[in-house]
Design a protein around this motif. Structure first.
Motif, PDB file in Angstrom:
ATOM      1  N   SER A  13       0.843  -1.190   0.000  1.00  4.86           N
ATOM      2  CA  SER A  13       0.000   0.000   0.000  1.00  4.86           C
ATOM      3  C   SER A  13       0.878   1.240   0.000  1.00  4.86           C
ATOM      4  O   SER A  13       1.717   1.413   0.887  1.00  4.86           O
ATOM      5  CB  SER A  13      -0.920   0.011   1.226  1.00  4.86           C
ATOM      6  OG  SER A  13      -1.790  -1.107   1.207  1.00  4.86           O
TER       7      SER A  13
ATOM      8  N   GLU B 201       1.006   5.385  -0.023  1.00  4.71           N
ATOM      9  CA  GLU B 201       0.249   6.614   0.205  1.00  4.71           C
ATOM     10  C   GLU B 201       0.541   7.665  -0.859  1.00  4.71           C
ATOM     11  O   GLU B 201      -0.254   8.581  -1.050  1.00  4.71           O
ATOM     12  CB  GLU B 201       0.548   7.168   1.594  1.00  4.71           C
ATOM     13  CG  GLU B 201      -0.020   6.307   2.706  1.00  4.71           C
ATOM     14  CD  GLU B 201       0.165   6.918   4.085  1.00  4.71           C
ATOM     15  OE1 GLU B 201       0.980   7.877   4.210  1.00  4.71           O
ATOM     16  OE2 GLU B 201      -0.494   6.455   5.032  1.00  4.71           O
TER      17      GLU B 201
ATOM     18  N   THR C 261      -2.251  10.441  -5.257  1.00  3.10           N
ATOM     19  CA  THR C 261      -3.253   9.590  -4.636  1.00  3.10           C
ATOM     20  C   THR C 261      -2.605   8.263  -4.263  1.00  3.10           C
ATOM     21  O   THR C 261      -1.625   7.830  -4.868  1.00  3.10           O
ATOM     22  CB  THR C 261      -4.437   9.330  -5.587  1.00  3.10           C
ATOM     23  OG1 THR C 261      -3.935   8.988  -6.884  1.00  3.10           O
ATOM     24  CG2 THR C 261      -5.314  10.566  -5.698  1.00  3.10           C
TER      25      THR C 261
ATOM     26  N   GLY D 255      -7.836   2.404  -4.164  1.00  9.85           N
ATOM     27  CA  GLY D 255      -7.139   2.725  -2.927  1.00  9.85           C
ATOM     28  C   GLY D 255      -8.006   3.065  -1.746  1.00  9.85           C
ATOM     29  O   GLY D 255      -7.500   3.505  -0.708  1.00  9.85           O
ATOM     30  N   GLY D 256      -9.329   2.903  -1.834  1.00  9.53           N
ATOM     31  CA  GLY D 256     -10.207   3.224  -0.720  1.00  9.53           C
ATOM     32  C   GLY D 256     -10.286   2.096   0.291  1.00  9.53           C
ATOM     33  O   GLY D 256      -9.676   1.036   0.133  1.00  9.53           O
ATOM     34  N   LYS D 257     -11.077   2.326   1.350  1.00  7.52           N
ATOM     35  CA  LYS D 257     -11.242   1.312   2.390  1.00  7.52           C
ATOM     36  C   LYS D 257     -12.342   0.316   2.074  1.00  7.52           C
ATOM     37  O   LYS D 257     -12.531  -0.654   2.792  1.00  7.52           O
ATOM     38  CB  LYS D 257     -11.525   1.980   3.742  1.00  7.52           C
ATOM     39  CG  LYS D 257     -10.316   2.676   4.346  1.00  7.52           C
ATOM     40  CD  LYS D 257     -10.635   3.147   5.767  1.00  7.52           C
ATOM     41  CE  LYS D 257      -9.415   3.738   6.431  1.00  7.52           C
ATOM     42  NZ  LYS D 257      -9.697   4.174   7.822  1.00  7.52           N
TER      43      LYS D 257
ATOM     44  N   GLU E  19     -10.201   8.265  -7.502  1.00  5.33           N
ATOM     45  CA  GLU E  19      -9.343   7.839  -6.395  1.00  5.33           C
ATOM     46  C   GLU E  19      -9.420   8.831  -5.233  1.00  5.33           C
ATOM     47  O   GLU E  19      -9.528   8.427  -4.066  1.00  5.33           O
ATOM     48  CB  GLU E  19      -7.888   7.714  -6.872  1.00  5.33           C
ATOM     49  CG  GLU E  19      -7.610   6.517  -7.739  1.00  5.33           C
ATOM     50  CD  GLU E  19      -6.158   6.415  -8.139  1.00  5.33           C
ATOM     51  OE1 GLU E  19      -5.669   5.285  -8.276  1.00  5.33           O
ATOM     52  OE2 GLU E  19      -5.496   7.466  -8.311  1.00  5.33           O
TER      53      GLU E  19
ATOM     54  N   GLN F 251     -10.891   7.566  -1.627  1.00  2.00           N
ATOM     55  CA  GLN F 251      -9.933   7.464  -0.532  1.00  2.00           C
ATOM     56  C   GLN F 251     -10.245   8.431   0.611  1.00  2.00           C
ATOM     57  O   GLN F 251      -9.823   8.202   1.747  1.00  2.00           O
ATOM     58  CB  GLN F 251      -8.515   7.723  -1.063  1.00  2.00           C
ATOM     59  CG  GLN F 251      -8.016   6.616  -1.960  1.00  2.00           C
ATOM     60  CD  GLN F 251      -6.713   6.958  -2.677  1.00  2.00           C
ATOM     61  OE1 GLN F 251      -5.908   7.741  -2.183  1.00  2.00           O
ATOM     62  NE2 GLN F 251      -6.507   6.358  -3.850  1.00  2.00           N
ATOM     63  N   ASN F 252     -10.970   9.498   0.320  1.00  3.73           N
ATOM     64  CA  ASN F 252     -11.225  10.528   1.335  1.00  3.73           C
ATOM     65  C   ASN F 252     -12.709  10.713   1.640  1.00  3.73           C
ATOM     66  O   ASN F 252     -13.092  11.679   2.304  1.00  3.73           O
ATOM     67  CB  ASN F 252     -10.626  11.855   0.866  1.00  3.73           C
ATOM     68  CG  ASN F 252      -9.134  11.748   0.625  1.00  3.73           C
ATOM     69  OD1 ASN F 252      -8.367  11.505   1.544  1.00  3.73           O
ATOM     70  ND2 ASN F 252      -8.713  11.906  -0.623  1.00  3.73           N
TER      71      ASN F 252
END
Length: 891
Positions: free
Chosen positions: A100, A102, A125, A190-192, A401, A405-406
């Motif tokens: 992963s 950042e 991202t 890349g998100g949760k 992304e 991600q946010n």
């Protein structure tokens, strides 16, 4: 020295042993240590067998920490290679292992054990790469991770150009993320894999919607239970479960229909809830995956006439933008600096952060959530676009992304894109082709807008534009987004700052239904430069304070202005910039190493609610100049306070009380040679104390009560410059009067185009850190005289040719200048005589005086027979020049 592979294995084993009871719970472990690095072009996998000189580095890392600030134009943009050995335990064989990232700027290729495992495009991202298929799960075997990062220009990847430096490297944290084969979907964007919204929020009740996808690659798991648990201060508020069948990618939704009396999130009370989402095997109860997200209950709206409202109450959004770099670190700054920046903005009294011009470290928005700062985030489509499908696809992928991600940060209220995208549009000589370009810009903007509203219909969208209202409005970029941001610099790049208020009123008149945010405004403030007669573009802190005072007042007076975002929170690297502090954009309210300027104090005085007072001498430990007949020096001092009146005492003597206006009280103080103590107080007993040294030059140089010791004079200048780190004070020139010192004849140098800078040059002067001294000069001077007492002296003369025979190219941000300028270069030669003796012969711009290069001479001089020191300039061809003079008494 400890063996890193063994140490890494022990860490992983410890984590596994301590998490046995938690079965398949996700593991996240930093992998920042003991990387090897090579800068340059290599081929893979040939590099595995080559003899290469690798450098040991730690992540975060950038390869541009030094070359962006040297005197060589440009900086390295190309490939950098990183490699590391990992020992992966056999226990992970039946799990999913991700690398992963950042952030890595800007294209990244990941190789594992000789095979390509993944790629990523975009430097700002995060992304996850599933490396499970390529790993050796053997306690005795090593896995070689090799990563190629490339920051070279690519016409299909934004940003194409910008007023900041595109640092290369693995410049944010790298993690190993280990999940079960059944996990929330982190494989893409890349998100949760869990997305939270609050469809209904009021003072009395709120609802919560939780959505996401589960990636299930486990053959023996077909029935799942998804649970969402809402906590506040570790107390369970609500819980919801759902059982579902799962095979491959499975979507889920959970809802909390009613949360009574929610603790609202706001800048004054940033109440954060925790939402924990888990996946369990419905048959065995085994935990398969778990993620935690912050949740803040708040509702907000923008109104074109009344501004911004949070939780039903009006709130003027005031804050700053942030770039992610730091002095001598480039953008490899780590979490601690990111968090510190958010704290500094909060301590300034700000309530808003524009994350510009790209998504930043996850620590930034996490800190905004915790401290109570609202935020806008944007992708790096800056200045221009490329009219290709690849550029459009990369832009849209970055936007997606960024959002995913946010998504769960309560601080985020705006998604933005396309900053100043019409700054210098191409095809200036082909109007038909330029209109095609404009249509393509519009098309991409609309596609990004549609994507954003589809991904997140609950937040606002925005395009920040530069001040060409007519163009953006005609093209349609004021119509597409929900909000319009304006980057306005009247009184800096163009015109007078009084034009700022006129622009605001024009927008409100012509676009009465479109909410307005001022997304950028600012003036350069070189913290070393000060002036008692500040001028536009003199880079003095005093001009910047005047500028910000006018802008803030204008925005506070207009309810329809929803937000004020100063540019910028801190100075930042911009390699192409020149001027007094080369390669730095110094519009920051803080220096690049985060020391406050007076502009930061100004906002504290206007935004803080607790009693505040600060003397406006940030970074100034030395003051001084030419003393008066009483061997004293009068200095203007600003005191910043949010109180109505403040008092000031100098060396224990009260000098009076002043009323503040826009948080500023002005005093004129008398300083004595040597140390001086200034104490400012408020009626509440709050005080600030500053110690300064006054270095005074006697008005009459043979004064017995104030003996002459030394002086540093910047010719052609009206400003004071405190050179670092020696605290060497340079003072403005003056005309000669008998008994004193000064120039005889000549004129100040100014560039051909004085529409911005009325004196001096804005060029980077090579070979010196005294750029402000060398950027001003007196031309055609007959003589410079010091009526010093008899004795031995050291005289230093500084020269730099400020005119070039080569065409000079304007930078993109310099909207007031032509694209290229042909300067009025003339060949010059002259002699310099000291006390009648020629010491420098035939000095000219065809020999020693190269364009924009520092050149100095130091000479010992004896003053005798009460004749002082006289420097004569004898022109041979055209006029003589000189930029700075230093004189120091030896004995």
């Amino acid at each position: 020295m400890r063996n890193n592979c063994l140490y890494f294995t022990l860490l992983i084993t410890l984590i596994i042993l301590t998490s046995v009871a938690r079965a398949q719970e996700r593991i996240s472990l930093s992998a920042n240590s003991d990387w090897q690095f090579y800068k340059g072009k290599l081929s893979y996998p040939a590099l595995l067998t080559q003899q290469i000189s690798w450098e040991k580095v730690q992540i975060p890392h950038s390869w541009n920490t030094t070359d962006v600030n040297d005197d060589v134009p440009g900086y390295y943009r190309g490939s950098g290679w990183y490699k590391k050995h990992l020992v992966i335990p056999a226990n992970w064989k039946n799990r999913k292992v991700f690398l992963s990232f950042e952030g890595a700027n800007q294209t990244t290729v990941i190789f594992v054990n000789g095979k390509k495992a993944g790629t990523h495009i975009g430097g700002y991202t995060g992304f996850n790469v599933d490396v499970s298929p390529f790993l050796r799960f053997d306690q005795n075997g090593k896995n070689e991770i090799t990563i190629q990062v490339d920051n070279r220009y690519n016409a299909n990847i934004p940003p194409l150009s910008a007023d900041f430096t595109f640092f290369g490297g693995l410049y944010r944290d790298v993690y190993l993320t280990v999940a079960g084969k059944t996990h929330f979907n982190i494989d893409k964007y890349g998100g949760k894999g869990v997305f939270i919204t609050t469809p209904l929020v009021s003072d009395e009740k709120a609802s919560v919607s939780i959505k996401g996808d589960i990636n299930n690659a486990a053959e023996n798991v077909t029935e799942l239970i998804v649970t969402a648990t809402l906590k506040y201060k570790n107390r369970v508020i609500a819980e919801q479960k759902k059982q579902l069948k799962s095979d491959g990618l499975t979507h889920f939704e959970l809802n909390f229909e009613e949360i009574n009396n929610p603790k609202l999130w706001s800048p004054t009370e940033p109440n954060l809830y925790q939402l924990i989402t888990t996946i369990r095997n419905a048959k065995t109860g085994e935990l398969l995956d778990q993620v935690s997200n912050p949740l803040g209950f708040r509702w907000f709206k923008f109104d074109a006439a009344k501004g911004f409202f949070l939780n039903g109450k009006p709130l003027k959004l005031i804050g700053a933008s942030r770039h992610q770099d730091y002095k001598n670190l480039g953008n490899a700054v780590g979490d601690e600096i990111a968090i510190k920046d958010v704290r500094l903005l909060k301590e300034m009294g700000g309530n808003f952060l524009r994350v510009a011009h790209y998504p930043q470290d996850p620590a930034v928005l996490a800190a905004c959530d915790q401290l109570g700062l609202l935020a806008a985030v944007e992708i790096p489509v800056v200045n221009a676009i490329t009219e290709t499908e690849a550029f459009a696809n990369n832009s849209k992928n970055m936007q997606r992304e960024m959002i995913r991600q946010n998504y769960n940060h309560p601080s985020v209220i705006i998604w933005a894109y396309m900053n100043e995208v019409l700054l210098r549009p191409p095809f200036a000589n082909d109007s038909t082709r330029r209109e095609v370009y404009f249509k393509n810009v519009f098309k991409l903007a609309q596609e990004l807008e549609n994507l954003t509203r589809e991904e997140d219909p609950n937040r606002y969208t925005m395009i920040p534009n530069h001040g060409n209202f007519a163009l953006y409005n005609r093209i349609g970029l004021t119509k597409i987004p929900m909000l319009v941001g304006w980057n306005l610099y009247q009184g800096w790049y163009t015109g007078k700052y009084t034009g700022f208020a006129t622009f605001l009123d024009m927008h409100h008149r012509l676009l009465p239904d479109k909410p307005l945010l001022v997304t950028e405004y600012g003036a350069d403030a070189d913290s070393r430069i000060h002036s008692e007669q500040p001028l536009r573009f003199d880079k003095s802190v005093e001009y910047a304070v005047q500028y910000h005072e006018f802008y803030l007042k204008a925005m506070l007076e207009r309810p329809f202005v929803a937000a004020a975002m100063a540019w910028n929170l801190a100075d930042f690297n911009s390699e192409e910039r020149v001027e007094t502090d080369p390669h730095i954009n110094n519009k920051g309210l803080l220096t690049i190493d985060r020391k406050p300027k007076d502009t930061y104090l100004f906002y504290q005085a206007n935004l803080l609610t607790v009693p505040f007072i600060k003397i406006g001498l940030t970074g100034r430990t030395v003051l001084g100049g030419v003393a008066d007949g009483n061997n004293e020096f009068r200095q203007q001092i600003k005191v910043y306070s949010n109180q109505k009146t403040v008092s000031l005492a100098v060396n224990g003597v009260p000098i009076g009380k002043q009323t503040t206006s826009m948080g500023i009280a002005n005093f004129t103080v008398t300083l004595l040679p040597g140390s001086n103590t200034l104490i400012a107080t408020t009626g509440h007993g709050k005080q600030d104390q500053v110690e300064v040294v006054a270095r005074l030059i006697p008005k009459i140089l043979n004064s017995e009560t104030l003996p002459f010791s030394d002086v540093n004079i910047s010719l052609g200048d009206t400003r004071y410059f405190l050179a670092q780190p020696a605290q060497e004070l340079w003072i403005p020139e003056q005309a000669y009067t008998k008994g004193s010192w000064g120039y005889v004849g000549g004129t100040r140098f100014s560039m051909t185009d004085t529409s911005r800078l009325s004196f001096g040059s804005n060029k980077n002067i090579l070979g010196t850190a005294l750029d402000p001294v060398y950027q001003t000069q007196r031309i055609g001077m007959d003589a410079f005289i010091f009526d010093v007492p008899d004795g031995e002296y050291e005289l230093t003369l500084h020269f730099a040719e400020l005119v070039s025979s080569e065409p000079q190219k304007a930078l993109a941000y310099d909207l007031g200048a032509k694209t290229t300028v042909n300067e009025q270069f003339k060949e010059r030669n002259f002699d310099v005589a000291i006390n009648g003796k020629t010491m420098i012969a035939n000095l000219g711009n065809k020999n020693e005086l190269k364009a924009a290069e520092a050149h100095s001479y130091k000479v010992k001089v004896t003053a005798t027979h009460n004749s002082g020191i006289k420097i004569n300039f004898k022109p041979i061809l055209d006029e003589a020049i000189i930029n700075g003079i230093q004189l120091k008494k030896i004995y």
